[in-house]
Design a protein around this motif. Structure first.
Motif, PDB file in Angstrom:
ATOM      1  N   TRP A   7      24.356  37.402  37.032  1.00  0.00           N
ATOM      2  CA  TRP A   7      25.387  38.367  36.666  1.00  0.00           C
ATOM      3  C   TRP A   7      25.654  39.320  37.835  1.00  0.00           C
ATOM      4  O   TRP A   7      26.326  40.326  37.683  1.00  0.00           O
ATOM      5  CB  TRP A   7      24.930  39.190  35.464  1.00  0.00           C
ATOM      6  CG  TRP A   7      24.861  38.397  34.213  1.00  0.00           C
ATOM      7  CD1 TRP A   7      23.768  37.753  33.701  1.00  0.00           C
ATOM      8  CD2 TRP A   7      25.929  38.144  33.315  1.00  0.00           C
ATOM      9  NE1 TRP A   7      24.100  37.129  32.542  1.00  0.00           N
ATOM     10  CE2 TRP A   7      25.421  37.341  32.271  1.00  0.00           C
ATOM     11  CE3 TRP A   7      27.285  38.502  33.283  1.00  0.00           C
ATOM     12  CZ2 TRP A   7      26.189  36.912  31.220  1.00  0.00           C
ATOM     13  CZ3 TRP A   7      28.047  38.073  32.222  1.00  0.00           C
ATOM     14  CH2 TRP A   7      27.511  37.288  31.211  1.00  0.00           C
ATOM     15  N   GLN A   9      26.426  41.750  40.639  1.00  0.00           N
ATOM     16  CA  GLN A   9      27.492  42.356  41.407  1.00  0.00           C
ATOM     17  C   GLN A   9      27.032  43.663  41.995  1.00  0.00           C
ATOM     18  O   GLN A   9      27.420  44.016  43.093  1.00  0.00           O
ATOM     19  CB  GLN A   9      28.745  42.614  40.564  1.00  0.00           C
ATOM     20  CG  GLN A   9      29.871  43.103  41.466  1.00  0.00           C
ATOM     21  CD  GLN A   9      31.091  43.489  40.708  1.00  0.00           C
ATOM     22  OE1 GLN A   9      31.347  44.648  40.477  1.00  0.00           O
ATOM     23  NE2 GLN A   9      31.874  42.516  40.328  1.00  0.00           N
ATOM     24  N   SER A 208      35.173  32.515  34.891  1.00  0.00           N
ATOM     25  CA  SER A 208      34.100  33.134  35.665  1.00  0.00           C
ATOM     26  C   SER A 208      33.014  32.107  35.939  1.00  0.00           C
ATOM     27  O   SER A 208      32.688  31.293  35.068  1.00  0.00           O
ATOM     28  CB  SER A 208      33.492  34.325  34.911  1.00  0.00           C
ATOM     29  OG  SER A 208      34.419  35.373  34.799  1.00  0.00           O
ATOM     30  N   ASN A 210      29.043  31.978  37.555  1.00  0.00           N
ATOM     31  CA  ASN A 210      27.851  32.671  38.038  1.00  0.00           C
ATOM     32  C   ASN A 210      26.845  31.619  38.492  1.00  0.00           C
ATOM     33  O   ASN A 210      26.439  30.759  37.709  1.00  0.00           O
ATOM     34  CB  ASN A 210      27.233  33.516  36.926  1.00  0.00           C
ATOM     35  CG  ASN A 210      28.164  34.590  36.443  1.00  0.00           C
ATOM     36  OD1 ASN A 210      28.387  35.569  37.122  1.00  0.00           O
ATOM     37  ND2 ASN A 210      28.732  34.401  35.249  1.00  0.00           N
ATOM     38  N   ARG A 220      29.078  34.997  42.543  1.00  0.00           N
ATOM     39  CA  ARG A 220      29.913  35.163  41.353  1.00  0.00           C
ATOM     40  C   ARG A 220      31.376  35.028  41.753  1.00  0.00           C
ATOM     41  O   ARG A 220      31.809  35.563  42.780  1.00  0.00           O
ATOM     42  CB  ARG A 220      29.681  36.526  40.704  1.00  0.00           C
ATOM     43  CG  ARG A 220      30.560  36.780  39.481  1.00  0.00           C
ATOM     44  CD  ARG A 220      30.317  38.156  38.883  1.00  0.00           C
ATOM     45  NE  ARG A 220      31.228  38.404  37.772  1.00  0.00           N
ATOM     46  CZ  ARG A 220      30.985  38.113  36.509  1.00  0.00           C
ATOM     47  NH1 ARG A 220      29.820  37.557  36.188  1.00  0.00           N
ATOM     48  NH2 ARG A 220      31.865  38.363  35.561  1.00  0.00           N
ATOM     49  N   ASP A 222      35.357  35.249  39.921  1.00  0.00           N
ATOM     50  CA  ASP A 222      36.183  35.600  38.762  1.00  0.00           C
ATOM     51  C   ASP A 222      37.649  35.348  39.090  1.00  0.00           C
ATOM     52  O   ASP A 222      38.124  35.687  40.183  1.00  0.00           O
ATOM     53  CB  ASP A 222      36.011  37.069  38.378  1.00  0.00           C
ATOM     54  CG  ASP A 222      34.612  37.381  37.894  1.00  0.00           C
ATOM     55  OD1 ASP A 222      34.215  36.850  36.852  1.00  0.00           O
ATOM     56  OD2 ASP A 222      33.917  38.166  38.580  1.00  0.00           O
TER      57      ASP A 222
END
Length: 687
Positions: A7, A9, A208, A210, A220, A222
């Motif tokens: 996850w 970021q 998305s 990951n 990641r 998006d």
């Protein structure tokens, strides 16, 4: 379940110790706590934490540095400027959530990024390979049905998690307007009735990815797209007083459409170089294109017929490209540092064509700065330090320094350069387990609204706004204090007091041209804003209402800036004096029912223009009601009505003969605009 780094970021910095409990300002909300709210997704849970509101950060500010939200997933920020928190959290079914943590006060392992509180969603073991859906049918006063559907699904394949989402729907509302035009003595000159029927359709797909590359690095990606189509058909009947009644004066018709598309993509790579040092690279691409019109405002005489029309057509395209590099260093258990740089290029192309059709020929009307391109190249260097002085006291400090160049081409050509320092310091003090105090001092630089550089016209209001090539970004010095107190399991109260000193306030400035006096967006001088915000969330059991929660929100502003025309102190045009909101919900567990309502009310707002003054009045506020149940098929079904007290919004326009500073009133227009109450049926579930 995919590992927490997937996850990634903006999560805990490398080497930081993770501690929990009241000593570190951490409140834990078990999954069972949210049962009374019948949640379907993680978004439903987060929205019910006392005293907390979901925020994507300030995406209106410049670049990526302020666009980080206040929700974490497994300790890491899942959202960014290309994907909102609402979108991310709607894609997490409640079955995938183990618990929620409310983080208050700066922690070395979490970069607060200016937020007073963060929520950390801890996913349950084995989360993934699941989905959620949301179907809604709305009935408008126009008799139209507006369906909307949201579906999301996440699948885990080894170190890779893929999440797909689609949000699509249509809406069709009708706006009714009533206008009365009077002369300076109050005698009625015209009465107008508008029937404005609108229809809007859009589709928003998201994707998305990951990927846990290895034990020290994550990737990641998006992507979000939007396609929309909007149509309006408006008819207007204008009458003049005649004896004891009225006589038809003219008939007006307007049909227009707007369509366009956009896409946003962002990639984030994070790597732990050592146990104490980590790096992160972020890249953003954002594009939007739209097309308005041709929009014809046609006028008819009741006897002669067609008199003529004003025809407007416009196109536009915006671009944003940004690259950000950071390095985080955990010096020891009490000190963490972040250093980095960012570069961004923003641009907007605008084209506007205006014609007059007098029934015989079509003539182009030339407006200055109607076709133009504005491009800004901005770079920034920054440093941030979090110091945990003690278990009760922490200090966040930072300095950003930005350089920018704005180049405008097309109808007007100009180049300008700017440099702005942006310091900030925040002190967080935990008096005890219930009381916390936060004091912040900072300087902000607002994002430029590139639309202010180009001319626009509003035929319905007979108003043209010229583009202003000399417009500069508004800057603000802020001093702010916030006190938060938690009581019981469900209660929270906060009080925030702030004062803003604003340089080059955004507003409206008069511009004189050979064609007359026009308004243009611009900087009207320096102003101040003193504000007080209060927020209370409390259970009502002590008042004899079982299993009920009430939220009260109130905000008051005292704004002041010198009127560029009269020299008198006037309030900010974009800020209302006060705002008030109530949100009530009661759960009837034995009946598997819940019901609730929310009410929102705002004060009047004044706008001062070169030859006009406007007063906007939100007459009766906005009241929404709903009732929902979970007794059918394991899904949450809600029936509700929005805008129950919708008697319309009032607006008064005072027109002056010449400059507003002279104070000679020429005419006054009163308008009431209402769309009525709308009913909806909403069904949500997981799979």
């Amino acid at each position: 379940m995919i590992d927490a780094p997937a996850w990634s970021q903006d999560g805990p910095v490398a080497g930081a110790e993770t501690e929990t409990g009241a000593r570190r300002g951490l409140s834990i909300f078990s999954k069972a706590y949210f049962d009374q709210f019948s949640p379907v997704t993680a978004l439903d849970m987060v929205q019910r934490i006392p005293g907390f509101s979901v925020s994507d950060g300030d995406t209106s500010r410049r670049g990526l540095g302020d666009s980080f939200g206040n929700v974490l997933i497994n300790g890491r920020r899942p959202s960014n400027k290309s994907l909102s928190l609402d979108t991310v959290l709607q894609r997490i079914p409640i079955n995938d959530v183990e618990r929620l943590e409310l983080i208050q006060g700066a922690q070395p392992e979490y970069n607060m990024r200016g937020h007073a509180r963060l929520v950390n969603i801890i996913l349950a073991p084995g989360a993934g390979n699941s989905g959620s859906w949301d179907a809604r049918l709305q009935y408008s006063p126009a008799g139209r049905l507006g369906p909307r559907g949201i579906i999301a699904y996440a699948t885990v394949q080894g170190p890779v998690e893929l999440t797909f989402g689609l949000d699509t729907g249509t809406s069709g509302n009708r706006i009714r307007r009533r206008r009365a035009l009077q002369d300076a003595s109050g005698a009625v000159l015209e009465l107008q009735r508008d029937n404005d029927q609108r229809q809007y359709r859009e589709a928003v797909p998201t994707l998305s990815l990951n990927w846990t590359v290895d034990d020290r690095s994550t990737l990641r990606f998006d992507l979000q797209g939007t396609v929309w189509d909007w149509h309006r058909n408006q008819t207007s009947f204008v009458d003049a007083p005649a004896g004891s009644g009225v006589a038809p004066l003219r008939y007006e018709q307007n049909q227009t459409g707007n369509h366009g598309h956009s896409y946003q993509g962002m990639v984030t790579y994070s790597r732990d170089l050592t146990d104490a040092i980590s790096i992160q690279t972020m890249g953003l691409v954002n594009r939007e294109m739209w097309d308005d019109g041709p929009e014809a405002y046609e006028t008819y005489d009741p006897v002669i017929g067609y008199l003529g029309a004003i025809i407007v057509s416009s196109t536009g395209e915006t671009e944003e490209t940004a690259l950000r590099q950071t390095l985080a260093w955990t010096a020891d258990a009490r000190h963490t540092f972040e250093f980095g740089a960012e570069i961004a290029v923003n641009a907007r192309d605008t084209g506007l064509v205006l014609f007059e059709d007098d029934g015989t020929r079509i003539t182009e009307i030339i407006l200055p700065v109607a076709n133009t391109r504005v491009e800004e190249t901005r770079s920034e260097i920054f440093a941030h330090h979090t110091w945990t002085v003690s278990d009760r006291l922490s200090v966040e400090s930072g300095l950003r320094y930005e350089f920018s160049e704005i180049v405008q081409s097309g109808d007007f050509q100009q180049s300008r350069s700017f440099a702005y320092p942006k310091p900030a310091v925040t002190l967080n003090w935990r008096q005890d387990d219930q009381n916390r105090l936060r004091v912040t001092a900072r300087r902000d630089v607002d994002q430029l609204d590139f639309g202010n550089f180009a001319s626009v016209v509003d035929i319905a209001d007979n108003n043209a706004t010229l583009g202003n090539p000399d417009y500069v970004p508004q800057r603000t010095w802020t001093l702010e204090a916030e006190w938060v107190r938690q009581f019981g399991e469900d209660g929270s109260v906060s009080l925030q007091v702030g004062h803003d000193w604003i340089e080059d306030l955004d507003g409206s400035v008069p511009v004189t041209t050979p064609g007359g006096v026009f308004d243009a967006p611009g900087n009207i001088g320096d102003g101040t804003n003193f504000r007080v915000t209060a927020d209370l969330t409390t259970p009502l059991d002590g008042f004899g209402v079982a299993d009920a929660v009430l939220n009260i929100f109130a905000e008051w502003y005292k704004t002041s800036v010198e009127d560029p025309l009269t020299g008198a102190d006037i309030p900010f045009a974009a800020v209302r004096e006060w705002e008030f909101g109530l949100d009530f919900r009661q759960t009837l567990a034995a009946q598997q029912l819940a019901w609730g309502w929310d009410y929102h009310w705002v004060s009047d707002r004044r706008v001062f223009l070169a030859q006009e003054q406007r007063l906007h009045n939100n007459t009766d506020g906005d009241l929404d009601l709903y009732i929902e149940t979970t007794r059918w098929g394991g899904v949450t079904t809600r029936l509700g009505v929005d805008g129950l007290l919708n008697n319309g919004d009032d607006r008064e326009r005072v027109f002056y003969a010449g400059s507003r500073a002279a104070g000679v009133v020429d005419a006054i227009e009163h308008r009431n605009e209402s769309s009525g109450a709308s009913w909806y049926l909403r069904v949500r579930g997981t799979f």
